[in-house]
Design an enzyme around this catalytic site. Structure first.
Site, PDB file in Angstrom:
ATOM      1  N   ALA A  65       0.852  -1.284  -0.099  1.00  0.00           N
ATOM      2  CA  ALA A  65      -0.081  -0.033  -0.109  1.00  0.00           C
ATOM      3  C   ALA A  65       0.864   1.373   0.019  1.00  0.00           C
ATOM      4  O   ALA A  65       2.062   1.239   0.538  1.00  0.00           O
ATOM      5  CB  ALA A  65      -0.699   0.067   1.224  1.00  0.00           C
ATOM      6  N   GLY A 108       0.802  -4.902   0.939  1.00  0.00           N
ATOM      7  CA  GLY A 108      -0.637  -4.948   0.131  1.00  0.00           C
ATOM      8  C   GLY A 108      -0.388  -5.690  -1.244  1.00  0.00           C
ATOM      9  O   GLY A 108      -1.191  -6.226  -1.766  1.00  0.00           O
ATOM     10  N   GLU A 111      -0.624  -9.172  -0.650  1.00  0.00           N
ATOM     11  CA  GLU A 111      -1.950  -9.335  -0.380  1.00  0.00           C
ATOM     12  C   GLU A 111      -2.810  -9.412  -1.580  1.00  0.00           C
ATOM     13  O   GLU A 111      -3.824 -10.339  -1.850  1.00  0.00           O
ATOM     14  CB  GLU A 111      -2.600  -8.433   0.709  1.00  0.00           C
ATOM     15  N   GLU A 131       5.041  -5.012   7.037  1.00  0.00           N
ATOM     16  CA  GLU A 131       4.158  -3.923   7.767  1.00  0.00           C
ATOM     17  C   GLU A 131       4.703  -3.700   9.063  1.00  0.00           C
ATOM     18  O   GLU A 131       4.620  -2.692   9.431  1.00  0.00           O
ATOM     19  CB  GLU A 131       2.828  -4.076   7.817  1.00  0.00           C
TER      20      GLU A 131
HETATM   21  N1  CO8 Z   1       4.495   3.187  -0.747  1.00  0.00           N
HETATM   22  C1  CO8 Z   1       4.995   4.401  -1.273  1.00  0.00           C
HETATM   23  N2  CO8 Z   1       6.183   4.429  -1.807  1.00  0.00           N
HETATM   24  C2  CO8 Z   1       7.017   3.310  -2.175  1.00  0.00           C
HETATM   25  C3  CO8 Z   1       6.473   2.163  -1.611  1.00  0.00           C
HETATM   26  C4  CO8 Z   1       5.496   1.981  -0.807  1.00  0.00           C
HETATM   27  N3  CO8 Z   1       5.081   0.955  -0.186  1.00  0.00           N
HETATM   28  N4  CO8 Z   1       7.443   1.446  -1.998  1.00  0.00           N
HETATM   29  C5  CO8 Z   1       8.564   1.927  -2.620  1.00  0.00           C
HETATM   30  N5  CO8 Z   1       8.025   3.211  -2.644  1.00  0.00           N
HETATM   31  C6  CO8 Z   1       8.763   4.302  -3.419  1.00  0.00           C
HETATM   32  C7  CO8 Z   1       9.998   4.816  -2.580  1.00  0.00           C
HETATM   33  O1  CO8 Z   1       9.513   5.780  -1.858  1.00  0.00           O
HETATM   34  C8  CO8 Z   1      11.004   5.333  -3.720  1.00  0.00           C
HETATM   35  O2  CO8 Z   1      10.316   6.610  -4.195  1.00  0.00           O
HETATM   36  P1  CO8 Z   1      11.298   8.025  -4.247  1.00  0.00           P
HETATM   37  O3  CO8 Z   1      12.383   7.465  -5.220  1.00  0.00           O
HETATM   38  O4  CO8 Z   1      10.278   8.986  -4.486  1.00  0.00           O
HETATM   39  O5  CO8 Z   1      12.096   7.953  -2.770  1.00  0.00           O
HETATM   40  C9  CO8 Z   1      10.429   4.581  -4.978  1.00  0.00           C
HETATM   41  O6  CO8 Z   1       9.226   3.876  -4.769  1.00  0.00           O
HETATM   42  C10 CO8 Z   1      11.829   3.124  -5.150  1.00  0.00           C
HETATM   43  O7  CO8 Z   1      11.811   2.670  -3.942  1.00  0.00           O
HETATM   44  P2  CO8 Z   1      13.299   2.350  -3.242  1.00  0.00           P
HETATM   45  O8  CO8 Z   1      14.073   3.771  -3.526  1.00  0.00           O
HETATM   46  O9  CO8 Z   1      12.974   2.261  -1.776  1.00  0.00           O
HETATM   47  O10 CO8 Z   1      13.684   1.310  -3.906  1.00  0.00           O
HETATM   48  P3  CO8 Z   1      14.819   0.071  -3.269  1.00  0.00           P
HETATM   49  O11 CO8 Z   1      15.000  -0.978  -4.436  1.00  0.00           O
HETATM   50  O12 CO8 Z   1      15.743   0.664  -2.679  1.00  0.00           O
HETATM   51  O13 CO8 Z   1      13.885  -0.683  -2.254  1.00  0.00           O
HETATM   52  C11 CO8 Z   1      11.801  -1.836  -1.412  1.00  0.00           C
HETATM   53  C12 CO8 Z   1      12.742  -1.413  -2.771  1.00  0.00           C
HETATM   54  C13 CO8 Z   1      12.857  -2.858  -0.598  1.00  0.00           C
HETATM   55  C14 CO8 Z   1      10.631  -2.520  -2.179  1.00  0.00           C
HETATM   56  C15 CO8 Z   1      11.670  -0.563  -0.576  1.00  0.00           C
HETATM   57  O14 CO8 Z   1      11.012   0.238  -1.734  1.00  0.00           O
HETATM   58  C16 CO8 Z   1      10.550  -1.012   0.342  1.00  0.00           C
HETATM   59  O15 CO8 Z   1      10.846  -1.643   1.469  1.00  0.00           O
HETATM   60  N6  CO8 Z   1       9.256  -0.430   0.149  1.00  0.00           N
HETATM   61  C17 CO8 Z   1       8.244  -0.787   1.173  1.00  0.00           C
HETATM   62  C18 CO8 Z   1       7.758  -2.048   1.443  1.00  0.00           C
HETATM   63  C19 CO8 Z   1       6.659  -2.182   2.443  1.00  0.00           C
HETATM   64  O16 CO8 Z   1       7.076  -1.690   3.316  1.00  0.00           O
HETATM   65  N7  CO8 Z   1       5.527  -2.532   1.828  1.00  0.00           N
HETATM   66  C20 CO8 Z   1       4.398  -2.545   2.870  1.00  0.00           C
HETATM   67  C21 CO8 Z   1       3.687  -1.143   2.801  1.00  0.00           C
HETATM   68  S1  CO8 Z   1       2.361  -1.285   4.080  1.00  0.00           S
HETATM   69  C22 CO8 Z   1       0.981  -2.139   3.257  1.00  0.00           C
HETATM   70  O17 CO8 Z   1       1.076  -2.422   2.247  1.00  0.00           O
HETATM   71  C23 CO8 Z   1      -0.276  -2.295   4.218  1.00  0.00           C
HETATM   72  C24 CO8 Z   1      -1.071  -3.137   3.301  1.00  0.00           C
HETATM   73  C25 CO8 Z   1      -2.604  -3.282   4.112  1.00  0.00           C
HETATM   74  C26 CO8 Z   1      -2.979  -1.925   4.266  1.00  0.00           C
HETATM   75  C27 CO8 Z   1      -4.291  -1.855   4.746  1.00  0.00           C
HETATM   76  C28 CO8 Z   1      -4.763  -0.422   5.156  1.00  0.00           C
HETATM   77  C29 CO8 Z   1      -6.008  -0.565   5.986  1.00  0.00           C
END
Ligand code: CO8
Length: 257
Positions: A65, A108, A111, A131
């Site tokens: 998400a 997400g 999921e 998460e």
């Molecule tokens: N949300 C927003 N932006 C994201 C997300 C995300 N989940 N993942 C990546 N991005 C963005 C980064 O911020 C970055 O943007 P910018 O260049 O503007 O800084 C761009 O994508 C590229 O990402 P990275 O530079 O971090 O790329 P890396 O190759 O270094 O890393 C990863 C890749 C490991 C995937 C890393 O981006 C990461 O850890 N992402 C987050 C993963 C995460 O924690 N996901 C879970 C999110 S919470 C969720 O999904 C809850 C679901 C249920 C929700 C229910 C609500 C009721």
């Protein structure tokens, strides 16, 4: 309605939906969620579509998400907006949906893949529920579906530590049906989808419903449900055609009725 965060492409009886927010690794924001749900529910009412393929980019199916969108939300906003409840419409889609996952399928994203009926994984795929590292937990069904698909031990470890599973581990654990070399993933997914779409659509829908029932009910009730649906299939033209084609040693020509 034109889409901005997904691409759609109809290939014969298959609808290909590609998540397309590359700058955010296909993070699922409100707009992307609305568009995916709209695309699949629209296809579900189109008898010309027999299977849907949902995919992302080589780098990410979806990295979760959208954290930036959720970051400042209050409890009242999350509860009041019943955040993520719209995915119930995705679950209600009767047309088979196949997820073709390459790269990250996190939070997400994992999921969403698990809400599909079949997951085909590229050898680059990484699945995880990270998460907890953000101070939350899965919110789109992950704590429930992952536990059902891979068992408590792995699901608990993944949800409590945020550890990712690679494609091989995901296949061994039963999360994905097959692992495919990344450069062949989409071709293989489309081929599988064409096979499904070549079957009788009502029969495929009833079959999907029956298999899903296994996750919702007891064995006795599930078998009873299966038997009733099996009997009902004899009211379709496609049952007559499918069995006649076998006896006459020719391919079936399903009318989807
Ligand atoms: N949300 C927003 N932006 C994201 C997300 C995300 N989940 N993942 C990546 N991005 C963005 C980064 O911020 C970055 O943007 P910018 O260049 O503007 O800084 C761009 O994508 C590229 O990402 P990275 O530079 O971090 O790329 P890396 O190759 O270094 O890393 C990863 C890749 C490991 C995937 C890393 O981006 C990461 O850890 N992402 C987050 C993963 C995460 O924690 N996901 C879970 C999110 S919470 C969720 O999904 C809850 C679901 C249920 C929700 C229910 C609500 C009721």
């Amino acid at each position: 309605m034109g889409f901005e965060t997904i691409l759609t492409d109809t290939r014969g009886r298959v609808l290909l939906v590609t998540l397309n927010r590359p700058q955010a690794l296909n993070a699922i924001n409100r707009q992307l969620a609305t568009e995916v749900i709209e695309a699949v529910t629209r296809a579900d009412t189109d008898p010309g579509i027999g299977c849907i393929v949902l995919t992302g980019s080589p780098r990410a199916f979806a990295a979760g998400a959208d954290i930036k969108e959720m970051q400042a939300a209050t409890y009242a906003e999350m509860y009041g907006g019943d955040h993520f409840a719209a995915w119930d419409r995705f679950i209600a889609v009767r047309t088979p949906i196949l997820a073709a996952v390459a790269g990250y399928a996190l939070g997400g994203g994992c999921e969403l893949a698990m809400m599909c009926d079949v997951i085909l994984a590229a050898d680059t795929a990484m699945f995880g529920q990270p998460e907890i590292k953000l101070g939350v937990m899965p919110g789109m069904g992950g704590s429930q579906r992952l536990a059902r698909f891979v068992g408590k031990a792995k699901a608990m470890e993944m949800c409590l530590t945020g550890r990712m599973m690679d494609a091989g581990e995901a296949e061994r654990a039963g999360l994905v049906s097959r692992v495919i070399p990344a450069d062949q993933l989409l071709d293989e997914a489309l081929k599988t989808a064409e096979t499904i779409a070549s079957m009788s659509l009502p029969i495929a829908m009833m079959t999907k419903e029956a298999v899903n029932r296994a996750y919702e009910t007891t064995l006795t009730e599930g078998v009873r449900f299966e038997r009733r649906v099996f009997h009902a299939m004899f009211a379709t033209e496609d049952q007559k055609e499918g069995m006649a084609a076998f006896v006459e040693k020719r391919p079936p020509r399903f009318s989807h009725r």
